[in-house]
Structures are given as C-alpha cells and as structure tokens.
Write a protein that holds these residues in place. Sequence first.
Motif, PDB file in Angstrom:
ATOM      1  N   UNK A  39      40.058  66.465 -36.720  1.00 26.24           N
ATOM      2  CA  UNK A  39      40.432  66.548 -35.306  1.00 26.24           C
ATOM      3  C   UNK A  39      39.866  67.836 -34.705  1.00 26.24           C
ATOM      4  N   UNK A  40      40.014  68.948 -35.408  1.00 18.28           N
ATOM      5  CA  UNK A  40      39.521  70.238 -34.907  1.00 18.28           C
ATOM      6  C   UNK A  40      37.999  70.220 -34.751  1.00 18.28           C
ATOM      7  N   UNK A  41      37.303  69.636 -35.721  1.00 14.11           N
ATOM      8  CA  UNK A  41      35.836  69.560 -35.636  1.00 14.11           C
ATOM      9  C   UNK A  41      35.410  68.687 -34.462  1.00 14.11           C
ATOM     10  N   UNK A  42      36.100  67.583 -34.257  1.00  8.20           N
ATOM     11  CA  UNK A  42      35.784  66.703 -33.126  1.00  8.20           C
ATOM     12  C   UNK A  42      36.034  67.391 -31.796  1.00  8.20           C
ATOM     13  N   UNK A  43      37.120  68.151 -31.723  1.00  5.61           N
ATOM     14  CA  UNK A  43      37.423  68.880 -30.492  1.00  5.61           C
ATOM     15  C   UNK A  43      36.365  69.948 -30.226  1.00  5.61           C
ATOM     16  N   UNK A  44      35.934  70.635 -31.278  1.00  3.85           N
ATOM     17  CA  UNK A  44      34.903  71.661 -31.108  1.00  3.85           C
ATOM     18  C   UNK A  44      33.585  71.028 -30.655  1.00  3.85           C
ATOM     19  N   UNK A  45      33.249  69.887 -31.232  1.00  2.00           N
ATOM     20  CA  UNK A  45      32.016  69.191 -30.838  1.00  2.00           C
ATOM     21  C   UNK A  45      32.086  68.787 -29.362  1.00  2.00           C
ATOM     22  N   UNK A  46      33.239  68.286 -28.940  1.00  3.67           N
ATOM     23  CA  UNK A  46      33.411  67.907 -27.534  1.00  3.67           C
ATOM     24  C   UNK A  46      33.296  69.122 -26.629  1.00  3.67           C
ATOM     25  N   UNK A  47      33.939  70.208 -27.032  1.00  8.32           N
ATOM     26  CA  UNK A  47      33.907  71.431 -26.226  1.00  8.32           C
ATOM     27  C   UNK A  47      32.479  71.944 -26.076  1.00  8.32           C
ATOM     28  N   UNK A  48      31.744  71.982 -27.188  1.00  6.88           N
ATOM     29  CA  UNK A  48      30.379  72.508 -27.143  1.00  6.88           C
ATOM     30  C   UNK A  48      29.432  71.599 -26.372  1.00  6.88           C
ATOM     31  N   UNK A  49      29.754  70.306 -26.316  1.00  9.14           N
ATOM     32  CA  UNK A  49      28.880  69.381 -25.596  1.00  9.14           C
ATOM     33  C   UNK A  49      29.220  69.296 -24.104  1.00  9.14           C
ATOM     34  N   UNK A  50      30.231  70.041 -23.688  1.00  9.00           N
ATOM     35  CA  UNK A  50      30.544  70.098 -22.271  1.00  9.00           C
ATOM     36  C   UNK A  50      31.632  69.154 -21.793  1.00  9.00           C
ATOM     37  N   UNK A  51      32.273  68.446 -22.702  1.00  6.96           N
ATOM     38  CA  UNK A  51      33.378  67.559 -22.324  1.00  6.96           C
ATOM     39  C   UNK A  51      34.571  68.439 -21.933  1.00  6.96           C
ATOM     40  N   UNK A  52      35.215  68.117 -20.843  1.00  7.47           N
ATOM     41  CA  UNK A  52      36.371  68.907 -20.404  1.00  7.47           C
ATOM     42  C   UNK A  52      37.558  68.648 -21.327  1.00  7.47           C
ATOM     43  N   UNK A  53      38.536  69.564 -21.285  1.00  5.16           N
ATOM     44  CA  UNK A  53      39.761  69.369 -22.054  1.00  5.16           C
ATOM     45  C   UNK A  53      40.447  68.084 -21.599  1.00  5.16           C
ATOM     46  N   UNK A  54      40.421  67.827 -20.302  1.00  2.37           N
ATOM     47  CA  UNK A  54      41.008  66.598 -19.762  1.00  2.37           C
ATOM     48  C   UNK A  54      40.347  65.371 -20.398  1.00  2.37           C
ATOM     49  N   UNK A  55      39.023  65.378 -20.482  1.00  5.34           N
ATOM     50  CA  UNK A  55      38.297  64.250 -21.071  1.00  5.34           C
ATOM     51  C   UNK A  55      38.602  64.081 -22.554  1.00  5.34           C
ATOM     52  N   UNK A  56      38.691  65.189 -23.263  1.00  9.13           N
ATOM     53  CA  UNK A  56      39.003  65.127 -24.693  1.00  9.13           C
ATOM     54  C   UNK A  56      40.418  64.596 -24.907  1.00  9.13           C
ATOM     55  N   UNK A  57      41.349  65.034 -24.070  1.00  4.07           N
ATOM     56  CA  UNK A  57      42.731  64.557 -24.179  1.00  4.07           C
ATOM     57  C   UNK A  57      42.818  63.061 -23.872  1.00  4.07           C
TER      58      UNK A  57
END
Length: 109
Positions: A39-57
């Motif tokens: 989960x943490x790795x997926x969140x980091x990948x999303x963050x680095x690719x520019x996905x917002x926290x809202x989008x990740x949630x």
Amino acid sequence: MRVSIWIAAAMVLAAVSLEAQAKALTANQQSVCHWGSDIAAGAQASKLSGVSLYGARKKLQVRKFPRPWMRMTALGITEQTYNSASRLKPAAVKQTYYEQCVRHELARR
C-alpha cells in the motif's frame, strides 16, 4: 573503494538479520507487513506520478479489501505517505515500511 565494500557488507548483514527477525513473526504478521508495504509503495508511486491525494483515496474507496479494517488502514497509510516530503522510489518506501513494520511487531512482544 574500501568504504563502499564495508557499506555493502553492512547492508547484506542487515538484510540477513531482518530476514531472521521476520521469520520470528507469525505468518499473519508477515502478511500484514507485506500488505502494508505494498500500500505504501503504491501511494508513493501515485504521489510521484502526480496523482492527488484525493485521487489516490478515491482509488482505495472503490477497491475491494478482504478484511473490514484494511480500507481505513490503507487510507491512513496513503495519507501519511502523501504528507511525507520523501521523494524516495516506491521500492525503497516498500522496503522501509516492511522493515519498520517487522521491528514494530517484534517490539510489541
């Protein structure tokens, strides 16, 4: 050159030590640590690719989880990851999360 050899040797010893510690955990504890690190790795990948926290949630909200506690935990891990200033690669975040999870579980004993 010699310093890098010592650093590499220290890293190998640390990895072997962590593996031995992880084997002291139950299969369920190991599974939870692996799941959380994913989960943490997926969140980091999303963050680095520019996905917002809202989008990740939103992605986590529609995802199916086998246990009721997993959704809220995944949301918490994701939020902590986004709040961190870390720019580490997802693989490094995954490894760090797993190591800290194993240490935490062992300390609880």
